[in-house]
Design a protein around this motif. Structure first.
Motif, PDB file in Angstrom:
ATOM      1  N   LYS A 172     -22.391 -20.986  -9.815  1.00  0.00           N
ATOM      2  CA  LYS A 172     -21.896 -22.243  -9.212  1.00  0.00           C
ATOM      3  C   LYS A 172     -22.288 -22.328  -7.736  1.00  0.00           C
ATOM      4  O   LYS A 172     -22.797 -23.357  -7.276  1.00  0.00           O
ATOM      5  CB  LYS A 172     -20.376 -22.319  -9.363  1.00  0.00           C
ATOM      6  CG  LYS A 172     -19.681 -23.360  -8.510  1.00  0.00           C
ATOM      7  CD  LYS A 172     -18.232 -23.446  -8.893  1.00  0.00           C
ATOM      8  CE  LYS A 172     -17.213 -23.199  -7.827  1.00  0.00           C
ATOM      9  NZ  LYS A 172     -17.357 -23.640  -6.498  1.00  0.00           N
ATOM     10  N   LEU A 202     -26.063 -22.838  -7.294  1.00  0.00           N
ATOM     11  CA  LEU A 202     -26.487 -24.214  -7.578  1.00  0.00           C
ATOM     12  C   LEU A 202     -26.204 -25.128  -6.378  1.00  0.00           C
ATOM     13  O   LEU A 202     -26.977 -26.024  -6.058  1.00  0.00           O
ATOM     14  CB  LEU A 202     -25.748 -24.771  -8.804  1.00  0.00           C
ATOM     15  CG  LEU A 202     -26.165 -24.226 -10.165  1.00  0.00           C
ATOM     16  CD1 LEU A 202     -25.264 -24.794 -11.248  1.00  0.00           C
ATOM     17  CD2 LEU A 202     -27.622 -24.567 -10.474  1.00  0.00           C
ATOM     18  N   LYS A 203     -25.107 -24.835  -5.728  1.00  0.00           N
ATOM     19  CA  LYS A 203     -24.661 -25.691  -4.620  1.00  0.00           C
ATOM     20  C   LYS A 203     -25.501 -25.473  -3.371  1.00  0.00           C
ATOM     21  O   LYS A 203     -25.818 -26.433  -2.662  1.00  0.00           O
ATOM     22  CB  LYS A 203     -23.181 -25.348  -4.343  1.00  0.00           C
ATOM     23  CG  LYS A 203     -22.474 -26.281  -3.427  1.00  0.00           C
ATOM     24  CD  LYS A 203     -20.968 -26.063  -3.475  1.00  0.00           C
ATOM     25  CE  LYS A 203     -20.540 -24.629  -3.324  1.00  0.00           C
ATOM     26  NZ  LYS A 203     -19.098 -24.427  -3.368  1.00  0.00           N
ATOM     27  N   GLU A 232     -16.587 -28.636  -1.554  1.00  0.00           N
ATOM     28  CA  GLU A 232     -15.282 -28.177  -2.064  1.00  0.00           C
ATOM     29  C   GLU A 232     -14.137 -28.999  -1.470  1.00  0.00           C
ATOM     30  O   GLU A 232     -13.129 -29.252  -2.135  1.00  0.00           O
ATOM     31  CB  GLU A 232     -15.066 -26.694  -1.722  1.00  0.00           C
ATOM     32  CG  GLU A 232     -16.055 -25.743  -2.346  1.00  0.00           C
ATOM     33  CD  GLU A 232     -15.896 -25.609  -3.859  1.00  0.00           C
ATOM     34  OE1 GLU A 232     -14.801 -25.834  -4.373  1.00  0.00           O
ATOM     35  OE2 GLU A 232     -16.908 -25.282  -4.510  1.00  0.00           O
ATOM     36  N   GLN A 284     -13.250 -34.776  -1.682  1.00  0.00           N
ATOM     37  CA  GLN A 284     -12.472 -35.181  -2.872  1.00  0.00           C
ATOM     38  C   GLN A 284     -11.604 -34.018  -3.400  1.00  0.00           C
ATOM     39  O   GLN A 284     -11.334 -33.935  -4.591  1.00  0.00           O
ATOM     40  CB  GLN A 284     -13.411 -35.671  -3.980  1.00  0.00           C
ATOM     41  CG  GLN A 284     -14.192 -36.910  -3.577  1.00  0.00           C
ATOM     42  CD  GLN A 284     -15.112 -37.384  -4.674  1.00  0.00           C
ATOM     43  OE1 GLN A 284     -15.969 -36.659  -5.153  1.00  0.00           O
ATOM     44  NE2 GLN A 284     -14.961 -38.625  -5.075  1.00  0.00           N
ATOM     45  N   THR A 285     -11.208 -33.139  -2.487  1.00  0.00           N
ATOM     46  CA  THR A 285     -10.380 -31.954  -2.810  1.00  0.00           C
ATOM     47  C   THR A 285     -10.864 -31.235  -4.078  1.00  0.00           C
ATOM     48  O   THR A 285     -10.080 -30.853  -4.939  1.00  0.00           O
ATOM     49  CB  THR A 285      -8.875 -32.302  -2.939  1.00  0.00           C
ATOM     50  OG1 THR A 285      -8.712 -33.239  -3.983  1.00  0.00           O
ATOM     51  CG2 THR A 285      -8.299 -32.827  -1.659  1.00  0.00           C
ATOM     52  N   ARG A 286     -12.183 -31.042  -4.130  1.00  0.00           N
ATOM     53  CA  ARG A 286     -12.792 -30.388  -5.295  1.00  0.00           C
ATOM     54  C   ARG A 286     -12.347 -28.917  -5.416  1.00  0.00           C
ATOM     55  O   ARG A 286     -12.454 -28.325  -6.491  1.00  0.00           O
ATOM     56  CB  ARG A 286     -14.308 -30.488  -5.156  1.00  0.00           C
ATOM     57  CG  ARG A 286     -15.037 -30.509  -6.465  1.00  0.00           C
ATOM     58  CD  ARG A 286     -16.491 -30.913  -6.283  1.00  0.00           C
ATOM     59  NE  ARG A 286     -16.712 -32.312  -6.546  1.00  0.00           N
ATOM     60  CZ  ARG A 286     -17.162 -33.183  -5.653  1.00  0.00           C
ATOM     61  NH1 ARG A 286     -17.455 -32.817  -4.447  1.00  0.00           N
ATOM     62  NH2 ARG A 286     -17.344 -34.460  -5.980  1.00  0.00           N
ATOM     63  N   LYS A 294      -9.562 -27.905  -5.667  1.00  0.00           N
ATOM     64  CA  LYS A 294      -8.507 -27.835  -6.685  1.00  0.00           C
ATOM     65  C   LYS A 294      -9.096 -27.412  -8.030  1.00  0.00           C
ATOM     66  O   LYS A 294      -8.444 -26.717  -8.803  1.00  0.00           O
ATOM     67  CB  LYS A 294      -7.847 -29.208  -6.854  1.00  0.00           C
ATOM     68  CG  LYS A 294      -6.846 -29.560  -5.785  1.00  0.00           C
ATOM     69  CD  LYS A 294      -6.242 -30.900  -6.124  1.00  0.00           C
ATOM     70  CE  LYS A 294      -5.344 -31.396  -5.018  1.00  0.00           C
ATOM     71  NZ  LYS A 294      -4.832 -32.748  -5.330  1.00  0.00           N
ATOM     72  N   LEU A 295     -10.308 -27.880  -8.306  1.00  0.00           N
ATOM     73  CA  LEU A 295     -10.951 -27.503  -9.576  1.00  0.00           C
ATOM     74  C   LEU A 295     -11.155 -25.996  -9.628  1.00  0.00           C
ATOM     75  O   LEU A 295     -10.898 -25.366 -10.651  1.00  0.00           O
ATOM     76  CB  LEU A 295     -12.331 -28.175  -9.691  1.00  0.00           C
ATOM     77  CG  LEU A 295     -12.398 -29.655  -9.990  1.00  0.00           C
ATOM     78  CD1 LEU A 295     -13.850 -30.122  -9.912  1.00  0.00           C
ATOM     79  CD2 LEU A 295     -11.850 -29.965 -11.374  1.00  0.00           C
ATOM     80  N   THR A 296     -11.621 -25.450  -8.516  1.00  0.00           N
ATOM     81  CA  THR A 296     -11.875 -24.016  -8.465  1.00  0.00           C
ATOM     82  C   THR A 296     -10.557 -23.244  -8.558  1.00  0.00           C
ATOM     83  O   THR A 296     -10.453 -22.273  -9.294  1.00  0.00           O
ATOM     84  CB  THR A 296     -12.618 -23.658  -7.159  1.00  0.00           C
ATOM     85  OG1 THR A 296     -13.765 -24.504  -7.068  1.00  0.00           O
ATOM     86  CG2 THR A 296     -13.063 -22.222  -7.146  1.00  0.00           C
ATOM     87  N   PHE A 297      -9.557 -23.711  -7.825  1.00  0.00           N
ATOM     88  CA  PHE A 297      -8.265 -23.024  -7.837  1.00  0.00           C
ATOM     89  C   PHE A 297      -7.547 -23.166  -9.185  1.00  0.00           C
ATOM     90  O   PHE A 297      -6.615 -22.419  -9.460  1.00  0.00           O
ATOM     91  CB  PHE A 297      -7.368 -23.542  -6.711  1.00  0.00           C
ATOM     92  CG  PHE A 297      -7.700 -22.950  -5.360  1.00  0.00           C
ATOM     93  CD1 PHE A 297      -8.694 -22.000  -5.217  1.00  0.00           C
ATOM     94  CD2 PHE A 297      -7.006 -23.339  -4.226  1.00  0.00           C
ATOM     95  CE1 PHE A 297      -9.006 -21.445  -3.982  1.00  0.00           C
ATOM     96  CE2 PHE A 297      -7.302 -22.801  -2.978  1.00  0.00           C
ATOM     97  CZ  PHE A 297      -8.308 -21.854  -2.861  1.00  0.00           C
ATOM     98  N   HIS A 298      -7.970 -24.145  -9.969  1.00  0.00           N
ATOM     99  CA  HIS A 298      -7.344 -24.285 -11.289  1.00  0.00           C
ATOM    100  C   HIS A 298      -7.974 -23.334 -12.317  1.00  0.00           C
ATOM    101  O   HIS A 298      -7.429 -23.154 -13.413  1.00  0.00           O
ATOM    102  CB  HIS A 298      -7.449 -25.731 -11.779  1.00  0.00           C
ATOM    103  CG  HIS A 298      -6.711 -25.972 -13.061  1.00  0.00           C
ATOM    104  ND1 HIS A 298      -5.340 -25.908 -13.150  1.00  0.00           N
ATOM    105  CD2 HIS A 298      -7.141 -26.208 -14.314  1.00  0.00           C
ATOM    106  CE1 HIS A 298      -4.970 -26.115 -14.398  1.00  0.00           C
ATOM    107  NE2 HIS A 298      -6.053 -26.297 -15.128  1.00  0.00           N
ATOM    108  N   LEU A 313     -10.660 -15.848  -6.182  1.00  0.00           N
ATOM    109  CA  LEU A 313     -11.720 -16.868  -6.254  1.00  0.00           C
ATOM    110  C   LEU A 313     -12.296 -17.148  -4.868  1.00  0.00           C
ATOM    111  O   LEU A 313     -13.512 -17.248  -4.679  1.00  0.00           O
ATOM    112  CB  LEU A 313     -11.167 -18.163  -6.866  1.00  0.00           C
ATOM    113  CG  LEU A 313     -10.842 -18.108  -8.358  1.00  0.00           C
ATOM    114  CD1 LEU A 313      -9.937 -19.268  -8.745  1.00  0.00           C
ATOM    115  CD2 LEU A 313     -12.117 -18.148  -9.188  1.00  0.00           C
ATOM    116  N   LYS A 373      -3.324 -24.864  -0.725  1.00  0.00           N
ATOM    117  CA  LYS A 373      -2.620 -24.869  -2.004  1.00  0.00           C
ATOM    118  C   LYS A 373      -1.203 -25.418  -1.851  1.00  0.00           C
ATOM    119  O   LYS A 373      -0.717 -26.137  -2.719  1.00  0.00           O
ATOM    120  CB  LYS A 373      -2.586 -23.449  -2.571  1.00  0.00           C
ATOM    121  CG  LYS A 373      -2.080 -23.393  -3.990  1.00  0.00           C
ATOM    122  CD  LYS A 373      -2.221 -22.018  -4.553  1.00  0.00           C
ATOM    123  CE  LYS A 373      -1.672 -21.938  -5.952  1.00  0.00           C
ATOM    124  NZ  LYS A 373      -0.281 -22.254  -6.084  1.00  0.00           N
TER     125      LYS A 373
END
Lengths: 295, 222
Positions: B8, B11-12, B81, B84-86, B88-92, B100, B218
């Motif tokens: 991930k 890619l970024k 990250e 758009q508070t992306r 959160k996706l990683t922390f989920h 993480l 968080k």
């Protein structure tokens, strides 16, 4: 069946602004639960608290029996989360994002994801950032379905979607989630789409809860009565019987959980003369606007 | 799963990483050709004498490139990250949030180190080709704070990016500017030879503040 989510006396403030107070509800395993409310009533706040992204001022929020602020990895794996606006890693393409997530979830099933992707006019190496909002929503949904979670939390799934994509979203949820007895917690600002989908709902108002009940009970028991009155400048205050009202010239509509006879007695006791009092059928959206008001 | 997280992050930031590596390569080449030209025009004795007398750091071009390398990598890795508070996706993802976060930062630090290794090896070859051994040893000691400073810059940028509270964010910016400037304040050869371990400890301490910002992210803005 037990409760997947238990929210007890949740209170939250942003600074000094109260968002809600003593919010309590449970979500039963296998049920489709809707969190409804106008903009700014705390729907996303509730979802953030539920996912551990916000610490409430007071109250308890349990998911699968764990404090939602300290969810274990095993519990997080059981929860599929759609962030408002279908946010995903937009720098990945369709194949890459599936590969990325599959490593984290032991129950990963790629079939529903690729089935959903086959319905879109996209190639597997197309980046999410080059897709339309509707297409991105299907990618986000496909990933959640592939995760095969026990609980799906969908924050405003309908944001930015046209009628076709909204229908596709609900159809797939019904096919894969409802059919497999998954628990769904959903919010949307397009209420009519949820009418035949929800089992239960909680309706939020600013700072308070208006009602929590099975959707069938809400549609059966919450009624709209219309009547005409000769009283100039008629004003109807909210009380135990009248949950909301609208008056335009001499025509009035009241929203209530009471029956016709009780409404008649109530109006008479308040000295309001009326003619042609009759009940009007309501859709879920009508009932929602009826209880929350237009403003 | 770490492999998947590396995938991930790669890619970024792969294009910005390649771009930064290319810029560092060009700067090193520039240093090499400058030195080559100098030695063509002047005799070795004159050049070495001038370098020593006036403390001319012939590789000083790379100093602020290293600072920018850490800064730019941090921006390109963590802006997506925060946007758009992306995050959160990683922390989920079904892992502990701190783990993480540590793994994401590790990927960035490892990529930075790979660029630094290239720079250090290239500069060492240049030094040993043209100059006495003392210059090679002094180059390593002179540039080390710059490399560590670049990592410190990267770490502070992440801390500032993910901190949701604007007051804490502003304080972090001020502290970061103060700390990072320490790494780049020395002029001349090996001025910070005795401070390198302090710089390493300082960077290690600063790294722990990332987890405080991640905790605040968080917890949400209250």
């Amino acid at each position: 069946m037990g409760n997947v989510v238990e929210i007890k006396n949740l209170t939250h403030y942003y600074g000094k602004k109260l968002v809600f107070e003593n919010l309590s509800f449970n979500i039963r395993e296998g049920s489709i639960f809707g969190l409804l409310g106008k903009n700014g009533t705390g729907k996303t706040t509730t979802i953030n608290i539920l996912n551990g992204f916000l610490r409430p001022k007071s109250g308890k929020c349990l998911m699968f029996g764990e404090d939602s602020y300290n969810l274990s990895p095993a519990t997080k794996a059981r929860v599929g989360f759609l962030i408002e606006g279908h946010i995903q890693y937009s720098y990945m393409n369709i194949r890459q994002i599936e590969k990325f997530y599959s490593a984290f979830y032991p129950r990963w099933k790629k079939e529903p994801y690729y089935e959903l992707m086959s319905k879109l006019a996209v190639t597997e190496d197309q980046k999410l950032s080059k897709m339309s909002c509707g297409q991105r929503s299907q990618v986000a949904l496909g990933l959640i379905l592939a995760q095969d979670p026990d609980l799906l939390i969908l924050d405003d799934y309908s944001m930015g979607l046209d009628a076709g994509y909204r229908r596709l979203f609900i159809d797939y949820l019904t096919e894969y989630a409802k059919a497999e007895n998954k628990t769904i917690f959903i919010t949307s600002h397009i209420i009519q789409d949820l009418e035949n989908f929800l089992d239960e709902c909680v309706i939020l108002d600013y700072r308070s809860v208006l009602c929590t009940m099975p959707i069938k009970d809400f549609l059966t028991n919450f009624k709209q009565f219309k009547f005409e009155s000769s009283i100039p400048d008629l004003k109807l205050e909210k009380d135990a019987v009248i949950k909301n009202s609208e008056v335009i010239k001499n025509k009035a509509a009241i929203y209530t959980f009471a029956g016709k006879e009780e409404v008649e007695r109530h109006l008479a006791s308040k000295g309001i003369n009326f003619t042609n009092l009759h009940q009007e059928a309501m859709s879920l959206e009508d009932a929602f606007i009826g209880i929350t008001g237009k403003y | 799963m770490f492999k998947s997280l590396v995938f991930k992050e790669w890619l970024k930031i792969r294009w910005v990483f390649i771009g930064l590596a290319a810029v560092n390569f060009l700067v090193v080449m520039n240093i090499y050709f400058d030195l080559l030209n100098t030695f063509k025009v002047y005799s070795a004795n004159v050049v070495v004498g001038q370098f020593q007398a006036y403390e001319i750091v012939f590789y000083s071009n790379i100093k602020y490139i290293l600072l920018l390398t850490g800064l730019i990598l941090g921006v390109f890795q963590f802006f997506p990250e925060i946007n758009q508070t992306r995050l959160k996706l990683t922390f989920h993802l079904p892992r502990k949030e701190n783990k993480l976060m540590f793994q994401m930062v590790s990927v960035g630090v490892l990529l930075l180190i790979s660029i630094f290794l290239f720079d250090a090896v290239s500069l060492s070859i240049i030094c040993t080709k043209f100059l006495p051994r003392e210059f090679f040893e002094s180059m390593l000691i002179t540039t080390l704070p710059w490399y560590i400073g670049s990592i410190c810059t990267y770490i502070w940028l992440i801390t500032i990016f993910i901190e949701p509270n604007w007051v804490k964010k502003t304080i972090s910016i001020l502290v970061a500017v103060g700390i990072v400037s320490l790494f780049y304040a020395g002029e001349g050869y090996g001025k910070y030879a005795f401070s390198i371990w302090y710089f390493v400890l300082l960077t290690g301490f600063c790294s722990s503040i990332i987890f405080l910002s991640a905790y605040n992210f968080k917890r949400g803005i209250c």
